[in-house]
Design a protein around this motif. Structure first.
Motif, PDB file in Angstrom:
ATOM      1  N   SER A  62       0.836  -1.199   0.000  1.00 26.23           N
ATOM      2  CA  SER A  62       0.000   0.000   0.000  1.00 26.23           C
ATOM      3  C   SER A  62       0.875   1.255   0.000  1.00 26.23           C
ATOM      4  N   ASN A  63       1.937   1.229   0.805  1.00 26.90           N
ATOM      5  CA  ASN A  63       2.861   2.359   0.870  1.00 26.90           C
ATOM      6  C   ASN A  63       3.553   2.576  -0.477  1.00 26.90           C
ATOM      7  N   ARG A  64       3.955   1.492  -1.109  1.00 25.85           N
ATOM      8  CA  ARG A  64       4.609   1.600  -2.423  1.00 25.85           C
ATOM      9  C   ARG A  64       3.646   2.206  -3.451  1.00 25.85           C
ATOM     10  N   GLN A  65       2.404   1.743  -3.419  1.00 22.45           N
ATOM     11  CA  GLN A  65       1.398   2.257  -4.353  1.00 22.45           C
ATOM     12  C   GLN A  65       1.141   3.741  -4.112  1.00 22.45           C
ATOM     13  N   ALA A  66       1.065   4.133  -2.836  1.00 20.82           N
ATOM     14  CA  ALA A  66       0.841   5.546  -2.505  1.00 20.82           C
ATOM     15  C   ALA A  66       2.013   6.401  -2.983  1.00 20.82           C
ATOM     16  N   ARG A  67       3.241   5.905  -2.819  1.00 22.16           N
ATOM     17  CA  ARG A  67       4.415   6.658  -3.288  1.00 22.16           C
ATOM     18  C   ARG A  67       4.380   6.833  -4.801  1.00 22.16           C
ATOM     19  N   LEU A  68       4.005   5.759  -5.523  1.00 19.27           N
ATOM     20  CA  LEU A  68       3.922   5.854  -6.982  1.00 19.27           C
ATOM     21  C   LEU A  68       2.874   6.887  -7.405  1.00 19.27           C
ATOM     22  N   GLU A  69       1.729   6.878  -6.733  1.00 17.20           N
ATOM     23  CA  GLU A  69       0.681   7.843  -7.053  1.00 17.20           C
ATOM     24  C   GLU A  69       1.128   9.264  -6.727  1.00 17.20           C
ATOM     25  N   PHE A  70       1.814   9.427  -5.592  1.00 22.74           N
ATOM     26  CA  PHE A  70       2.301  10.745  -5.206  1.00 22.74           C
ATOM     27  C   PHE A  70       3.318  11.265  -6.212  1.00 22.74           C
ATOM     28  N   ARG A  71       4.233  10.380  -6.642  1.00 17.84           N
ATOM     29  CA  ARG A  71       5.225  10.788  -7.652  1.00 17.84           C
ATOM     30  C   ARG A  71       4.538  11.157  -8.964  1.00 17.84           C
ATOM     31  N   ALA A  72       3.513  10.383  -9.330  1.00 13.32           N
ATOM     32  CA  ALA A  72       2.793  10.681 -10.571  1.00 13.32           C
ATOM     33  C   ALA A  72       2.109  12.043 -10.464  1.00 13.32           C
ATOM     34  N   GLN A  73       1.559  12.351  -9.289  1.00 13.77           N
ATOM     35  CA  GLN A  73       0.929  13.657  -9.103  1.00 13.77           C
ATOM     36  C   GLN A  73       1.963  14.766  -9.178  1.00 13.77           C
ATOM     37  N   LEU A  74       3.123  14.545  -8.549  1.00 13.46           N
ATOM     38  CA  LEU A  74       4.179  15.567  -8.599  1.00 13.46           C
ATOM     39  C   LEU A  74       4.661  15.766 -10.031  1.00 13.46           C
ATOM     40  N   ASN A  75       4.881  14.661 -10.727  1.00 12.28           N
ATOM     41  CA  ASN A  75       5.329  14.771 -12.113  1.00 12.28           C
ATOM     42  C   ASN A  75       4.249  15.408 -12.973  1.00 12.28           C
ATOM     43  N   GLY A  76       2.986  15.081 -12.703  1.00  4.21           N
ATOM     44  CA  GLY A  76       1.884  15.707 -13.433  1.00  4.21           C
ATOM     45  C   GLY A  76       1.817  17.186 -13.155  1.00  4.21           C
ATOM     46  N   ALA A  77       2.053  17.589 -11.910  1.00  2.00           N
ATOM     47  CA  ALA A  77       2.043  19.006 -11.554  1.00  2.00           C
ATOM     48  C   ALA A  77       3.197  19.724 -12.239  1.00  2.00           C
ATOM     49  N   LYS A  78       4.353  19.083 -12.311  1.00  3.05           N
ATOM     50  CA  LYS A  78       5.495  19.687 -13.001  1.00  3.05           C
ATOM     51  C   LYS A  78       5.199  19.842 -14.487  1.00  3.05           C
ATOM     52  N   GLU A  79       4.569  18.818 -15.081  1.00  2.00           N
ATOM     53  CA  GLU A  79       4.204  18.895 -16.494  1.00  2.00           C
ATOM     54  C   GLU A  79       3.175  20.005 -16.709  1.00  2.00           C
ATOM     55  N   ASP A  80       2.211  20.129 -15.790  1.00  3.31           N
ATOM     56  CA  ASP A  80       1.206  21.193 -15.900  1.00  3.31           C
ATOM     57  C   ASP A  80       1.865  22.558 -15.826  1.00  3.31           C
ATOM     58  N   ASP A  81       2.857  22.703 -14.929  1.00  5.22           N
ATOM     59  CA  ASP A  81       3.577  23.972 -14.805  1.00  5.22           C
ATOM     60  C   ASP A  81       4.321  24.297 -16.102  1.00  5.22           C
ATOM     61  N   LYS A  82       4.933  23.276 -16.704  1.00  2.95           N
ATOM     62  CA  LYS A  82       5.652  23.495 -17.955  1.00  2.95           C
ATOM     63  C   LYS A  82       4.684  23.920 -19.057  1.00  2.95           C
ATOM     64  N   GLU A  83       3.515  23.271 -19.107  1.00  5.77           N
ATOM     65  CA  GLU A  83       2.525  23.620 -20.116  1.00  5.77           C
ATOM     66  C   GLU A  83       2.000  25.033 -19.886  1.00  5.77           C
ATOM     67  N   GLU A  84       1.777  25.405 -18.635  1.00  7.19           N
ATOM     68  CA  GLU A  84       1.302  26.755 -18.333  1.00  7.19           C
ATOM     69  C   GLU A  84       2.341  27.789 -18.741  1.00  7.19           C
ATOM     70  N   LYS A  85       3.609  27.492 -18.497  1.00 11.35           N
ATOM     71  CA  LYS A  85       4.671  28.422 -18.879  1.00 11.35           C
ATOM     72  C   LYS A  85       4.741  28.553 -20.397  1.00 11.35           C
ATOM     73  N   LYS A  86       4.529  27.432 -21.111  1.00 10.23           N
ATOM     74  CA  LYS A  86       4.531  27.494 -22.575  1.00 10.23           C
ATOM     75  C   LYS A  86       3.357  28.330 -23.071  1.00 10.23           C
ATOM     76  N   GLU A  87       2.201  28.182 -22.419  1.00 11.56           N
ATOM     77  CA  GLU A  87       1.024  28.951 -22.816  1.00 11.56           C
ATOM     78  C   GLU A  87       1.197  30.423 -22.474  1.00 11.56           C
ATOM     79  N   GLU A  88       1.870  30.719 -21.358  1.00 14.25           N
ATOM     80  CA  GLU A  88       2.077  32.099 -20.936  1.00 14.25           C
ATOM     81  C   GLU A  88       3.091  32.806 -21.820  1.00 14.25           C
ATOM     82  N   ALA A  89       4.050  32.096 -22.328  1.00 15.92           N
ATOM     83  CA  ALA A  89       5.100  32.713 -23.127  1.00 15.92           C
ATOM     84  C   ALA A  89       4.533  33.438 -24.345  1.00 15.92           C
TER      85      ALA A  89
END
Length: 107
Positions: A62-89
């Motif tokens: 369960s802990n391993r699964q939660a870590r994977l989901e948390f990392r996916a959310q962090l990576n998704g948030a980073k990707e969203d930030d990159k997309e927002e910066k591209k849109e803002e440029a």
């Protein structure tokens, strides 16, 4: 004559241990009962140990699964930030162009 282990000074009869401690049937039954009780306790411990190992395995999974989901959310948030910066440029470039046109340069 040599003894049972080849010792030259020991006769075969001298090497035999006479066990004078004979137990009665009641004593054997008592010892048997104690051994059965110890065996029951050990079985209970083994069952609890197996149960705890299973629960620990489930918790780790369960802990391993939660870590994977948390990392996916962090990576998704980073990707969203990159997309927002591209849109803002491009918006920033348009603002610069609007500012140049509004300054009266005539370009």
């Amino acid at each position: 004559m040599s003894g049972p282990n080849g010792d030259p000074d020991v006769s075969i009869d001298d090497g035999i241990i006479n066990d004078e401690d004979e137990f009665s049937d009641e004593e054997y039954e008592s010892i048997n009962s104690m051994l059965d009780e110890i065996n029951s306790y050990l079985d209970g411990l083994e069952e609890r140990n197996d149960s705890l190992n299973g629960k620990l395995h489930d918790l780790m999974e369960s802990n391993r699964q939660a870590r994977l989901e948390f990392r996916a959310q962090l990576n998704g948030a980073k990707e969203d930030d990159k997309e927002e910066k591209k849109e803002e440029a491009p918006v920033d470039e348009e603002r610069k162009e609007d500012a140049c046109e509004g300054s009266g340069d005539g370009k």
